[in-house]
Design a protein around this motif. Sequence first.
Motif, mmCIF file in Angstrom:
data_model
loop_
_atom_site.group_PDB
_atom_site.id
_atom_site.type_symbol
_atom_site.label_atom_id
_atom_site.label_comp_id
_atom_site.label_asym_id
_atom_site.label_seq_id
_atom_site.Cartn_x
_atom_site.Cartn_y
_atom_site.Cartn_z
ATOM 1 N N ASN A 158 0.829 -1.213 0.000
ATOM 2 C CA ASN A 158 0.000 0.000 0.000
ATOM 3 C C ASN A 158 0.861 1.260 0.000
ATOM 4 O O ASN A 158 1.809 1.366 0.788
ATOM 5 C CB ASN A 158 -0.905 0.005 1.235
ATOM 6 N N LEU A 159 0.505 2.210 -0.846
ATOM 7 C CA LEU A 159 1.226 3.481 -0.961
ATOM 8 C C LEU A 159 0.307 4.616 -0.522
ATOM 9 O O LEU A 159 -0.777 4.793 -1.079
ATOM 10 C CB LEU A 159 1.672 3.710 -2.402
ATOM 11 N N SER A 160 0.740 5.412 0.442
ATOM 12 C CA SER A 160 -0.114 6.468 1.008
ATOM 13 C C SER A 160 0.216 7.869 0.497
ATOM 14 O O SER A 160 -0.401 8.850 0.935
ATOM 15 C CB SER A 160 -0.009 6.450 2.535
ATOM 16 N N THR A 161 1.151 7.986 -0.426
ATOM 17 C CA THR A 161 1.630 9.306 -0.882
ATOM 18 C C THR A 161 0.517 10.188 -1.420
ATOM 19 O O THR A 161 0.538 11.410 -1.230
ATOM 20 C CB THR A 161 2.713 9.109 -1.964
ATOM 21 N N THR A 162 -0.459 9.580 -2.099
ATOM 22 C CA THR A 162 -1.538 10.369 -2.705
ATOM 23 C C THR A 162 -2.766 10.476 -1.807
ATOM 24 O O THR A 162 -3.822 10.944 -2.242
ATOM 25 C CB THR A 162 -1.950 9.742 -4.047
ATOM 26 N N HIS A 163 -2.654 10.053 -0.552
ATOM 27 C CA HIS A 163 -3.808 10.074 0.349
ATOM 28 C C HIS A 163 -4.340 11.495 0.541
ATOM 29 O O HIS A 163 -3.597 12.479 0.428
ATOM 30 C CB HIS A 163 -3.428 9.476 1.708
ATOM 31 N N GLU A 164 -5.612 11.580 0.854
ATOM 32 C CA GLU A 164 -6.294 12.863 1.049
ATOM 33 C C GLU A 164 -5.519 13.810 1.970
ATOM 34 O O GLU A 164 -5.453 15.017 1.730
ATOM 35 C CB GLU A 164 -7.685 12.591 1.632
ATOM 36 N N GLY A 165 -4.919 13.256 3.015
ATOM 37 C CA GLY A 165 -4.196 14.099 3.967
ATOM 38 C C GLY A 165 -3.054 14.874 3.352
ATOM 39 O O GLY A 165 -2.641 15.910 3.884
ATOM 40 N N SER A 166 -2.540 14.403 2.206
ATOM 41 C CA SER A 166 -1.429 15.103 1.551
ATOM 42 C C SER A 166 -1.863 16.463 1.006
ATOM 43 O O SER A 166 -1.017 17.326 0.735
ATOM 44 C CB SER A 166 -0.854 14.256 0.413
ATOM 45 N N LEU A 167 -3.177 16.673 0.854
ATOM 46 C CA LEU A 167 -3.669 17.963 0.355
ATOM 47 C C LEU A 167 -4.100 18.909 1.477
ATOM 48 O O LEU A 167 -4.700 19.939 1.223
ATOM 49 C CB LEU A 167 -4.843 17.742 -0.606
ATOM 50 N N LEU A 361 -22.437 19.299 2.608
ATOM 51 C CA LEU A 361 -22.614 19.240 4.059
ATOM 52 C C LEU A 361 -21.274 19.024 4.762
ATOM 53 O O LEU A 361 -20.459 18.211 4.317
ATOM 54 C CB LEU A 361 -23.574 18.099 4.417
ATOM 55 N N MET A 362 -21.070 19.726 5.843
ATOM 56 C CA MET A 362 -19.784 19.719 6.534
ATOM 57 C C MET A 362 -19.320 18.310 6.899
ATOM 58 O O MET A 362 -20.058 17.500 7.452
ATOM 59 C CB MET A 362 -19.869 20.578 7.795
ATOM 60 N N ASN A 363 -18.075 18.043 6.558
ATOM 61 C CA ASN A 363 -17.342 16.873 7.035
ATOM 62 C C ASN A 363 -15.984 17.413 7.446
ATOM 63 O O ASN A 363 -15.230 17.920 6.615
ATOM 64 C CB ASN A 363 -17.212 15.830 5.922
ATOM 65 N N ASN A 364 -15.676 17.338 8.730
ATOM 66 C CA ASN A 364 -14.521 18.072 9.265
ATOM 67 C C ASN A 364 -13.205 17.707 8.585
ATOM 68 O O ASN A 364 -12.390 18.582 8.272
ATOM 69 C CB ASN A 364 -14.409 17.823 10.772
ATOM 70 N N TYR A 365 -12.974 16.413 8.363
ATOM 71 C CA TYR A 365 -11.702 16.007 7.762
ATOM 72 C C TYR A 365 -11.587 16.508 6.332
ATOM 73 O O TYR A 365 -10.543 16.993 5.908
ATOM 74 C CB TYR A 365 -11.562 14.482 7.794
ATOM 75 N N ARG A 366 -12.685 16.434 5.601
ATOM 76 C CA ARG A 366 -12.684 16.866 4.204
ATOM 77 C C ARG A 366 -12.408 18.353 4.088
ATOM 78 O O ARG A 366 -11.672 18.801 3.205
ATOM 79 C CB ARG A 366 -14.047 16.513 3.592
ATOM 80 N N TYR A 367 -12.998 19.120 4.995
ATOM 81 C CA TYR A 367 -12.856 20.575 4.917
ATOM 82 C C TYR A 367 -11.544 21.086 5.504
ATOM 83 O O TYR A 367 -11.340 22.293 5.628
ATOM 84 C CB TYR A 367 -14.058 21.260 5.577
ATOM 85 N N LYS A 368 -10.643 20.187 5.824
ATOM 86 C CA LYS A 368 -9.277 20.609 6.129
ATOM 87 C C LYS A 368 -8.560 21.058 4.865
ATOM 88 O O LYS A 368 -7.557 21.768 4.925
ATOM 89 C CB LYS A 368 -8.506 19.456 6.784
ATOM 90 N N GLN A 369 -9.076 20.608 3.725
ATOM 91 C CA GLN A 369 -8.492 20.978 2.439
ATOM 92 C C GLN A 369 -8.906 22.415 2.096
ATOM 93 O O GLN A 369 -10.092 22.754 2.080
ATOM 94 C CB GLN A 369 -8.978 20.002 1.360
ATOM 95 N N LEU A 370 -7.927 23.257 1.809
ATOM 96 C CA LEU A 370 -8.203 24.667 1.529
ATOM 97 C C LEU A 370 -9.162 24.843 0.353
ATOM 98 O O LEU A 370 -9.977 25.770 0.349
ATOM 99 C CB LEU A 370 -6.897 25.411 1.230
#
Length: 613
Positions: A158-167, A361-370
């Motif tokens: 598994n490669l995590s480089t492109t995971h959502e958190g990278s943005l 609709l708000m999703n806290n983790y998703r809205y960490k992305q600018l």
Amino acid sequence: MKHKTYILLLLLCFCSYGKAQQPNIVWIVSEDNSKHYLKLFNKHGVTTPNIEKLAKKGITFTNAFSNAAVCSAARSSIITGVYGPKLASHYHRSEKKIVLPNTVKMFPVYLQNAGYYTANNAKEDYNIVKNKDVWDDSSRKASWKNRANNQPFFYVHNLSTTHEGSLHFSEEEMNSHKTKTNVQSVFVQPNHPNTKLFKYTNAFYRDKIMAMDKEVGAVINALEKDKLLSNTIIFYYGDHGGVLPNSKGYLKETGLQVPLVVYIPEKYKKMSPFTIGTSTNTFVSFIDFSATVLNLAGVTIPKSIDGSAFFGESVKQKTINNNSTFGYADRFDEKYDMVRSIRENNLKYIRNFQPFNIDALMNNYRYKQLAYKQWSTLNLQNKLNPIQSSFFKPKMVEELYDVKKDPYETNNLAKNAAYKHKIIAFRQKMNTWQKAMPDLSFYPEHILVEQAFKNPLAYGKKHQKKINKYIKIANLQLIPFKEAKTKLKKHLLSKDKTARYWALITSTSFGSKATSLSDLIKNIMLTDTDIVNKMRAAEFLAIAEKKDTSKNLIQLLYQSKKPKEALLILNSIVLQKDFYQKYTFTINQSKLHTTVKNNMLIQERLKYLQNQI
């Protein structure tokens, strides 16, 4: 233990002498990227030389799909070969995991029984209780190197480089970091605002994909160094769609359609019904992956698996001619919805069972992305065009897109008379699929947690007739309200609380057209014995009648003792606050039941509300 070792040695001997062509199988999995960002699949993508090199000696699948648009739901379907709504394994993150019935196993177990060494490095992310015997090793140190001599292996990297958190970069980081991809010329999807930030986010994301490609190359090089390439079939794929806004977590093609390349060594080319070095338009999805690996290994495919093998001996012609796939999306972290999709050839059908739920609709983790934050701000400032602003509005009950002409699904053809017969056919196909599983999502999640998680298949079989009834109630959304009204009244008065639940949801889907039901629904809000039915009634009155039911919702939240029930109520509270009534909600956490207050997803909702009030 000695007996097990003796059996394994016998199997290894059989593999060495009786079944010399039993291949090693490797999966290289990149997180959170759809096919739209790789040049191998899309003109707007970036060059990925290692994946492209793999494709020259393999098969490129132009129509490969995840069945779910988020990792845990997608991976739960892969590991079992069973559709998520059938197992209740499709909710993303839960305080409980489902227990597999004896008839369903995580498929690496079958490989072990056939003599394979199974290793996973390292992400699992199943919504399922995992037995100890699934992997010989599942850790960051897992490798094919730890197997016995000459033992075939199945290895997942598994490669995590492109995971959502990278943005989740900051504005300061954006201003100080220059991307390799040209920000000025990078493609921005038409449903996104074409701003400096969205351009940068697109470029940054493509840089991550190029970095991921190098990691793919490192795994291939390690196999080559160990002189294993001639004996190893390699799958490269993304674990679901990408993470640019309105992709991951949504049934857009950018959330579901994944890159898939399968490398086939010369000695195993007879196991491929496709010509090596070419691409195919055959539709395959994650539900097919376990069947395919088992077939390659020479293992009989269990009847419990919903998918079909697309490699290996005796691949059925209907698999090669397959032109359709199913998708599903329900709860993503703290955000609820219920959406199903069918892709058939170039047409994409989406069924929104709760169309009043807003995608934004708000999703806290998703809205960490600018980019998400800016998109929302521009909407509040009325600076978006109709295509870009649709993310912040109620949905149509049905959507239909020609994804060849309209790859980002911006032109809904559902009301186009030319597609009337197609819509009818898709409805029938959707009904047939949901009834056959059956689709457990017609019960609220907290009911499934209490009653179904210990044996979801048995629960589905026992309640199949009831689920079929609830599907019929939901399908009243598809006809004019005048025709649905009498039946809705009947179901709103039903002794079956779940029939009332779906009658309330269906009434809300009609919005202000259904206000003739308001008195009946107000009575439900005040007297029903079920908390979520009272919540759905309050939701109807707020959306259809524009009445302030905020106090009712808050009181229901205080009464709830079940985390998923309370989370559903909070979903409605945030929905009303941000998109319908713009209420101010004051929640006294000391009045919440302890099991509710201590729940992680509940805290995510409360954190957002406290910061916004």
